[in-house]
Design a protein around this motif. Structure first.
Motif, PDB file in Angstrom:
ATOM      1  N   PHE A  69      -4.561  -2.336  14.509  1.00 48.21           N
ATOM      2  CA  PHE A  69      -4.592  -1.573  13.261  1.00 48.21           C
ATOM      3  C   PHE A  69      -4.363  -2.509  12.080  1.00 48.21           C
ATOM      4  N   PRO A  70      -5.241  -2.486  11.068  1.00 48.49           N
ATOM      5  CA  PRO A  70      -5.154  -3.432   9.943  1.00 48.49           C
ATOM      6  C   PRO A  70      -4.039  -3.086   8.957  1.00 48.49           C
ATOM      7  N   MET A  71      -2.954  -3.857   8.988  1.00 45.55           N
ATOM      8  CA  MET A  71      -1.813  -3.524   8.139  1.00 45.55           C
ATOM      9  C   MET A  71      -2.121  -3.742   6.658  1.00 45.55           C
ATOM     10  N   MET A  72      -2.956  -4.730   6.338  1.00 45.44           N
ATOM     11  CA  MET A  72      -3.262  -4.985   4.935  1.00 45.44           C
ATOM     12  C   MET A  72      -4.099  -3.848   4.337  1.00 45.44           C
ATOM     13  N   LEU A  73      -4.832  -3.145   5.187  1.00 45.79           N
ATOM     14  CA  LEU A  73      -5.592  -1.993   4.715  1.00 45.79           C
ATOM     15  C   LEU A  73      -4.649  -0.883   4.272  1.00 45.79           C
ATOM     16  N   TYR A 164      19.018  -9.326  15.264  1.00 51.59           N
ATOM     17  CA  TYR A 164      18.164  -8.408  14.502  1.00 51.59           C
ATOM     18  C   TYR A 164      18.144  -8.742  13.013  1.00 51.59           C
ATOM     19  N   LYS A 165      19.289  -9.060  12.441  1.00 45.21           N
ATOM     20  CA  LYS A 165      19.338  -9.343  11.009  1.00 45.21           C
ATOM     21  C   LYS A 165      18.509 -10.580  10.662  1.00 45.21           C
ATOM     22  N   LYS A 166      18.637 -11.628  11.479  1.00 43.74           N
ATOM     23  CA  LYS A 166      17.857 -12.845  11.234  1.00 43.74           C
ATOM     24  C   LYS A 166      16.372 -12.583  11.446  1.00 43.74           C
ATOM     25  N   PHE A 167      16.070 -11.840  12.512  1.00 42.28           N
ATOM     26  CA  PHE A 167      14.684 -11.490  12.802  1.00 42.28           C
ATOM     27  C   PHE A 167      14.059 -10.696  11.658  1.00 42.28           C
ATOM     28  N   LEU A 168      14.786  -9.682  11.177  1.00 37.69           N
ATOM     29  CA  LEU A 168      14.239  -8.819  10.142  1.00 37.69           C
ATOM     30  C   LEU A 168      14.102  -9.554   8.815  1.00 37.69           C
ATOM     31  N   LEU A 169      15.121 -10.347   8.462  1.00 32.57           N
ATOM     32  CA  LEU A 169      15.064 -11.082   7.197  1.00 32.57           C
ATOM     33  C   LEU A 169      13.919 -12.094   7.215  1.00 32.57           C
ATOM     34  N   GLY A 170      13.790 -12.833   8.318  1.00 36.08           N
ATOM     35  CA  GLY A 170      12.703 -13.798   8.421  1.00 36.08           C
ATOM     36  C   GLY A 170      11.346 -13.123   8.382  1.00 36.08           C
ATOM     37  N   SER A 171      11.213 -11.998   9.098  1.00 33.82           N
ATOM     38  CA  SER A 171       9.955 -11.256   9.110  1.00 33.82           C
ATOM     39  C   SER A 171       9.633 -10.732   7.713  1.00 33.82           C
ATOM     40  N   PHE A 172      10.643 -10.217   7.041  1.00 36.33           N
ATOM     41  CA  PHE A 172      10.446  -9.646   5.708  1.00 36.33           C
ATOM     42  C   PHE A 172       9.996 -10.719   4.718  1.00 36.33           C
ATOM     43  N   LEU A 173      10.695 -11.844   4.714  1.00 37.95           N
ATOM     44  CA  LEU A 173      10.362 -12.914   3.766  1.00 37.95           C
ATOM     45  C   LEU A 173       8.985 -13.512   4.051  1.00 37.95           C
ATOM     46  N   GLY A 174       8.615 -13.548   5.329  1.00 37.93           N
ATOM     47  CA  GLY A 174       7.325 -14.122   5.673  1.00 37.93           C
ATOM     48  C   GLY A 174       6.157 -13.191   5.433  1.00 37.93           C
ATOM     49  N   THR A 175       6.429 -11.886   5.402  1.00 41.33           N
ATOM     50  CA  THR A 175       5.366 -10.889   5.251  1.00 41.33           C
ATOM     51  C   THR A 175       5.231 -10.375   3.822  1.00 41.33           C
ATOM     52  N   ALA A 176       6.341 -10.298   3.114  1.00 38.88           N
ATOM     53  CA  ALA A 176       6.365  -9.666   1.789  1.00 38.88           C
ATOM     54  C   ALA A 176       5.391 -10.273   0.777  1.00 38.88           C
ATOM     55  N   PRO A 177       5.262 -11.606   0.682  1.00 36.31           N
ATOM     56  CA  PRO A 177       4.342 -12.145  -0.341  1.00 36.31           C
ATOM     57  C   PRO A 177       2.919 -11.620  -0.205  1.00 36.31           C
ATOM     58  N   GLY A 178       2.387 -11.645   0.993  1.00 33.22           N
ATOM     59  CA  GLY A 178       1.028 -11.138   1.209  1.00 33.22           C
ATOM     60  C   GLY A 178       0.915  -9.660   0.927  1.00 33.22           C
ATOM     61  N   PHE A 179       1.949  -8.902   1.269  1.00 32.42           N
ATOM     62  CA  PHE A 179       1.936  -7.456   1.035  1.00 32.42           C
ATOM     63  C   PHE A 179       1.962  -7.140  -0.457  1.00 32.42           C
ATOM     64  N   ILE A 180       2.765  -7.868  -1.201  1.00 34.49           N
ATOM     65  CA  ILE A 180       2.841  -7.629  -2.644  1.00 34.49           C
ATOM     66  C   ILE A 180       1.498  -7.936  -3.302  1.00 34.49           C
ATOM     67  N   LEU A 181       0.890  -9.052  -2.916  1.00 28.97           N
ATOM     68  CA  LEU A 181      -0.414  -9.414  -3.479  1.00 28.97           C
ATOM     69  C   LEU A 181      -1.476  -8.369  -3.121  1.00 28.97           C
ATOM     70  N   THR A 182      -1.478  -7.927  -1.865  1.00 31.41           N
ATOM     71  CA  THR A 182      -2.464  -6.934  -1.438  1.00 31.41           C
ATOM     72  C   THR A 182      -2.243  -5.603  -2.134  1.00 31.41           C
ATOM     73  N   THR A 183      -0.985  -5.246  -2.366  1.00 33.07           N
ATOM     74  CA  THR A 183      -0.677  -4.003  -3.072  1.00 33.07           C
ATOM     75  C   THR A 183      -1.251  -4.027  -4.491  1.00 33.07           C
ATOM     76  N   ILE A 184      -1.067  -5.151  -5.174  1.00 33.72           N
ATOM     77  CA  ILE A 184      -1.597  -5.283  -6.536  1.00 33.72           C
ATOM     78  C   ILE A 184      -3.123  -5.254  -6.524  1.00 33.72           C
ATOM     79  N   MET A 185      -3.722  -5.900  -5.514  1.00 32.12           N
ATOM     80  CA  MET A 185      -5.176  -5.861  -5.391  1.00 32.12           C
ATOM     81  C   MET A 185      -5.659  -4.435  -5.147  1.00 32.12           C
ATOM     82  N   GLY A 186      -4.909  -3.680  -4.348  1.00 35.00           N
ATOM     83  CA  GLY A 186      -5.269  -2.290  -4.091  1.00 35.00           C
ATOM     84  C   GLY A 186      -5.211  -1.442  -5.351  1.00 35.00           C
ATOM     85  N   SER A 187      -4.251  -1.749  -6.226  1.00 30.98           N
ATOM     86  CA  SER A 187      -4.134  -0.990  -7.472  1.00 30.98           C
ATOM     87  C   SER A 187      -5.295  -1.282  -8.420  1.00 30.98           C
ATOM     88  N   ALA A 188      -5.948  -2.441  -8.208  1.00 21.53           N
ATOM     89  CA  ALA A 188      -7.078  -2.827  -9.068  1.00 21.53           C
ATOM     90  C   ALA A 188      -8.391  -2.813  -8.292  1.00 21.53           C
TER      91      ALA A 188
END
Length: 224
Positions: A69-73, A164-188
């Motif tokens: 399932f495409p998460m960026m979609l 879990y805390k290290k896993f979640l923080l690392g996952s969040f920091l590694g994923t968030a930049p792309g998600f924020i950029l894609t969100t802004i692209m979706g708004s435009a």
């Protein structure tokens, strides 16, 4: 005397259930969601804001059990539906859901399951490299380079008992930049030549290139 075999069967069923659920979700994706487009997601999303937010989060839950399932979609759809100041927090919460569900399921299966996954995903040995003393940086690195399916990484890290805390923080920091950029692209999305769309698209390409170079550097160091 009969209770012991029953317990063994129940334990084995519990260990295999995460993999079974991923298999079911894979079939569901192939038969129902394989050709889903952004337009279709927008069409099936309720107009009422709260209901729409719930649907978006449910999609992230679905994604957490199916690497197809495409998460960026989903992130782009949230950006197209909601104002950016709502869409970004919603998508960031989606990251937490998407990472946590398979991680928790992974804790129910034994670490040997990672070896079985390694037969299909050769790169999964990278996860074991970080399972002792580099859990946060390992989670971050594997998310930012995106060399393995998102749910498989979470499942393996849960099985290997990453903190879990290290896993979640690392996952969040590694994923968030792309998600924020894609969100802004979706708004435009209706203005693909707008500055915000082009800048975010360029930034995503830059991240992809840097990630690819980082992965190649990691492979070359590991080969020495």
């Amino acid at each position: 005397m009969k209770t012991k075999p029953i317990k063994i069967v129940l334990k084995r069923a519990a260990q295999l259930s995460p993999l079974l659920m991923i298999g079911i979700m894979a079939v569901l994706y192939i038969t129902v969601f394989r050709h889903m487009t952004l337009e279709q997601i927008l069409e099936y999303t309720p107009a009422e804001p709260i209901a729409a937010a719930v649907v978006i989060l449910l999609m992230y839950a679905l994604k957490s059990m199916s690497y197809f399932f495409p998460m960026m979609l989903i992130a782009a759809a949230a950006g197209a539906i909601f104002p950016v100041y709502i869409a970004i927090p919603l998508n960031l919460f989606g990251i937490v859901i998407m990472a946590t569900v398979p991680y928790l399921l992974g804790k129910y299966i034994e670490s040997e399951a990672v070896d079985r996954l390694a037969l299909k995903y050769k790169k999964i040995d990278m996860i074991k490299e970080y399972s002792r003393d580099r859990q946060l940086s390992g989670a971050f690195f594997l998310r930012i380079i995106s060399c393995l399916p998102y749910d498989i990484v979470s499942l393996a890290m849960g099985s290997l008992r990453f903190d879990y805390k290290k896993f979640l923080l690392g996952s969040f920091l590694g994923t968030a930049p792309g998600f924020i950029l894609t969100t802004i692209m979706g708004s435009a999305i209706t203005e693909p030549l707008s500055p915000e769309f082009l800048i975010c698209a360029g930034a995503e390409v830059f991240i992809a290139i840097v990630s690819a170079l980082a992965y190649k550097l990691h492979k070359s160091r590991a080969a020495k």
